[in-house]
Motif scaffolding. Structure first.
Motif, mmCIF file in Angstrom:
data_model
loop_
_atom_site.group_PDB
_atom_site.id
_atom_site.type_symbol
_atom_site.label_atom_id
_atom_site.label_comp_id
_atom_site.label_asym_id
_atom_site.label_seq_id
_atom_site.Cartn_x
_atom_site.Cartn_y
_atom_site.Cartn_z
ATOM 1 N N LEU A 48 0.832 -1.196 0.000
ATOM 2 C CA LEU A 48 0.000 0.000 0.000
ATOM 3 C C LEU A 48 0.873 1.255 0.000
ATOM 4 O O LEU A 48 2.006 1.231 0.468
ATOM 5 N N PRO A 49 0.362 2.364 -0.514
ATOM 6 C CA PRO A 49 1.094 3.626 -0.354
ATOM 7 C C PRO A 49 1.200 3.978 1.130
ATOM 8 O O PRO A 49 0.268 3.752 1.901
ATOM 9 N N SER A 50 2.341 4.522 1.536
ATOM 10 C CA SER A 50 2.499 4.867 2.947
ATOM 11 C C SER A 50 1.491 5.935 3.373
ATOM 12 O O SER A 50 1.077 5.968 4.539
ATOM 13 N N HIS A 80 2.983 0.444 8.308
ATOM 14 C CA HIS A 80 3.388 0.270 6.909
ATOM 15 C C HIS A 80 4.620 -0.621 6.770
ATOM 16 O O HIS A 80 4.681 -1.464 5.865
ATOM 17 N N TYR A 81 5.598 -0.456 7.656
ATOM 18 C CA TYR A 81 6.897 -1.096 7.457
ATOM 19 C C TYR A 81 7.103 -2.364 8.283
ATOM 20 O O TYR A 81 8.148 -3.005 8.148
ATOM 21 N N PHE A 82 6.152 -2.754 9.142
ATOM 22 C CA PHE A 82 6.367 -3.990 9.895
ATOM 23 C C PHE A 82 6.391 -5.198 8.961
ATOM 24 O O PHE A 82 6.920 -6.260 9.313
ATOM 25 N N LEU A 100 16.339 -1.923 8.263
ATOM 26 C CA LEU A 100 15.591 -1.467 7.088
ATOM 27 C C LEU A 100 14.422 -0.583 7.506
ATOM 28 O O LEU A 100 14.163 0.457 6.888
ATOM 29 N N ALA A 101 13.697 -0.992 8.546
ATOM 30 C CA ALA A 101 12.594 -0.172 9.038
ATOM 31 C C ALA A 101 13.097 1.161 9.575
ATOM 32 O O ALA A 101 12.457 2.200 9.399
#
Length: 600
Positions: free
Chosen positions: A133-135, A183-185, A236-237
């Motif tokens: 998905l878009p952030s 979003h990033y998990f 990375l997160a």
């Protein structure tokens, strides 16, 4: 009869050889092989796409009219608000995103891979969707629910119901960190799940049979195996949290919560380009340091062999009475990060007044003609020429970048896997192709403006054109394209090409008739991933897109900034449909299923 003695052999002398000795024969120059020529060609392309923008960024800040920007950013009365406080906020968001993403992603990975909870396969799919998905989708959904009247304008659903939403929950670091985590998990989830799936259950049972407790087995055997994946996912997160632009812009800027990305954007869009470029360099350095730390930490870690020649089975933990509480937590996370944001965005795009369901529902923001009483006369998404043009530009941009990056990535991968040229050449090519991974999208966009925003030699200015969007997109996605190409090339045996060489096929013929068909499936998978990244990414294009060349992500940000909430949410749903649809499509072309998809 006598024979005359043979004539003495004549010695040929040359001016440079007065003694008559034969001079050493000069060796002909060796012609470079086709793959070496290809290596130099692809390196030249990368130099234009990657090195030239970074050099242009540095040159601009060191030019006569830009040198003062360094002092303004680092040591002046405005440096506190321009650099140090935004840098601190960026690092805070990075740390929060890394910690929360590791906790949430690690928990879901354990549930999906290591437990007997029913519906694990569906949980695994839902846990990977947020990253597609878009952030800004999650940020807009948060704003639609929790927005209060602190900054004026329309309020969220809870406020329209008469509930008091505290300022710290509506704006600032808390909602920014939570939406970034949502979003990033997925990054941590995918890495940790793959690592847990490689743990042989027989090893764990053998340890328990020796008298070790379950806690000791988890601490001394399972945890060391997945530690590299945990660290990689966390770093990375962290890097994504530091460099993300749109979430802090939507939920932080209204209360002056600035990060490096939002300060960079503000400086460049207000004409203070030199300071903005300096901030871009700072952001690049921070991201590069994080990625370098990631490679050093994971590289130094101990190696554990978990895959042997004997067949192994996965160890499944029976939850017993804990099944329902754990399942409730896991499904609540999946619902809050995947299902509910989508429902909120769709529902809020149908309300006549912003986030007020009591005002009634309408399809105007999707299908309506111009009405001065609604959204200042803006047409519905599916009838708005500007939005339709942006949708077309977005899809064409995604396809163009996917094709160009895929071809370039395949050529680079071919050189890296097949070249017999100098190691320093292939090593340089490998490093340069990885460099864009260290550059945040908004900083790369700034670098392209610095280099290609004005005429450059015989080349005209590209700012505001479709070409600069494609070039920046290829530069940003080339690390993914090279990795996809390398994975595809690794499945093509050299024997196939050797047979073609013996039959007289040249390099171009082999690439066209052998390599391309055999790697088509893997390249298609990588191309769709590149397409998705271009469709949903705002950070890269927010500085490059113009009103004459709009894209959907930038229109969403503009509509949200102008308080056209229904239109912003509707456009976001359109982007999500395109990106998630493409993501689900690519799963059908993947040869190897996810480690957890074969059961549950």
């Amino acid at each position: 009869m006598t024979h005359a003695p043979p004539a003495p052999a004549r010695t040929r002398t040359t001016p440079s050889s007065p003694t008559g000795a034969r001079p050493p024969r000069r060796r002909p120059l060796a012609m470079p092989g086709p793959t070496v020529v290809l290596a130099w060609g692809t390196l030249a392309v990368l130099a234009v796409l990657v090195i030239a923008p970074l050099v242009g960024l540095l040159n601009t800040t060191f030019a006569a009219d830009g040198r003062d920007a360094w002092g303004d950013v680092f040591a002046s009365r405005i440096s506190e608000n321009l650099l140090w406080r935004p840098l601190g906020n960026s690092l805070l968001m990075g740390v929060a995103t890394a910690l929360l993403s590791t906790i949430v992603g690690g928990f879901l990975a354990w549930v999906v891979v290591m437990t007997d909870l029913p519906g694990r396969k569906i949980l695994g799919v839902l846990a990977t969707i947020p990253f597609a998905l878009p952030s800004f989708a999650l940020a807009l959904a948060w704003e639609s629910v929790f927005r209060n009247d602190l900054v004026g304008g329309s309020v969220g659903v809870l406020a329209t119901w008469g509930l008091a939403v505290p300022d710290w929950l509506a704006w600032g670091p808390v909602p920014v960190a939570l939406t970034l985590t949502a979003h990033y998990f997925s990054l941590s989830f995918m890495l940790i799940a793959a690592s847990l799936a490689s743990v042989n259950g027989d090893i764990l049972e053998a340890a328990e049979m020796t008298g070790a407790s379950r806690f000791a087995v988890a601490k001394d055997i399972a945890l060391p195996v997945v530690t590299p994946a945990i660290i990689s996912g966390a770093l990375l997160a962290f890097a994504e949290g530091v460099s993300n632009f749109v979430t802090p812009a939507l939920l932080g800027l209204p209360v002056r919560f600035h990060t490096l990305s939002t300060r960079l954007y503000g400086s460049i869009t207000t004409g203070d380009t030199s300071r903005g470029y300096v901030l871009s360099i700072v952001l690049i350095v921070v991201a590069a340091m994080v990625m370098y730390a990631s490679t050093r930490v994971t590289g130094r870690g101990s190696r554990f062999e978990t895959i042997s020649g004997k067949g192994g089975r996965r160890r499944t933990t029976r939850m017993g009475p804990w099944a329902w509480p754990v399942a409730a937590i896991a499904w609540a996370i999946a619902a809050c990060t995947t299902v509910l944001p989508g429902l909120v965005l769709v529902a809020s795009s149908l309300t006549r007044r912003t986030n007020d369901f009591a005002s009634g529902l309408t399809l105007h923001y999707w299908l309506g003609e111009s009405d001065p009483a609604l959204a200042q006369g803006q047409r519905g998404v599916l009838r708005n020429p500007q939005i339709l043009d942006a949708a077309w530009n977005t899809v064409v941009l995604g396809v163009a970048v996917a094709v160009c990056a895929g071809i370039l990535g395949l050529l680079i991968a071919y050189v890296l896997t097949r070249s017999s040229g100098p190691r320093w050449l292939t090593g340089t090519l490998s490093v340069v192709s990885f460099v864009p991974f260290l550059i945040p999208g908004i900083a790369l966009g700034a670098a392209f403006i610095a280099q290609f925003g004005a005429s450059w030699g015989p080349f005209p200015s590209l700012y505001g054109t479709f070409a600069i969007l494609v070039l920046a997109g290829v530069a940003a996605t080339i690390p993914f394209a090279v990795r996809s190409g390398t994975a595809a090339m690794s499945q093509v045996s050299r024997d196939v090409e050797d047979s073609a060489v013996m039959a007289g096929a040249g390099l171009l013929r082999r690439l066209r008739s052998i390599v391309a068909p055999l790697t088509a499936r893997g390249l298609l998978t990588g191309g769709v991933l590149v397409f998705v990244q271009m469709v949903r990414d705002l950070s890269l294009v927010v500085l490059l897109a113009t009103p004459a060349m709009p894209v959907l992500a930038v229109l969403t940000y503009q509509y949200s900034s102008e308080n056209f909430t229904q239109l912003a949410n509707a456009v976001t749903v359109l982007i999500a449909v395109i990106s998630v649809g493409a993501t689900l499509l690519v799963r059908r072309f993947e040869k190897a299923s996810q480690p957890w998809s074969d059961d549950g």
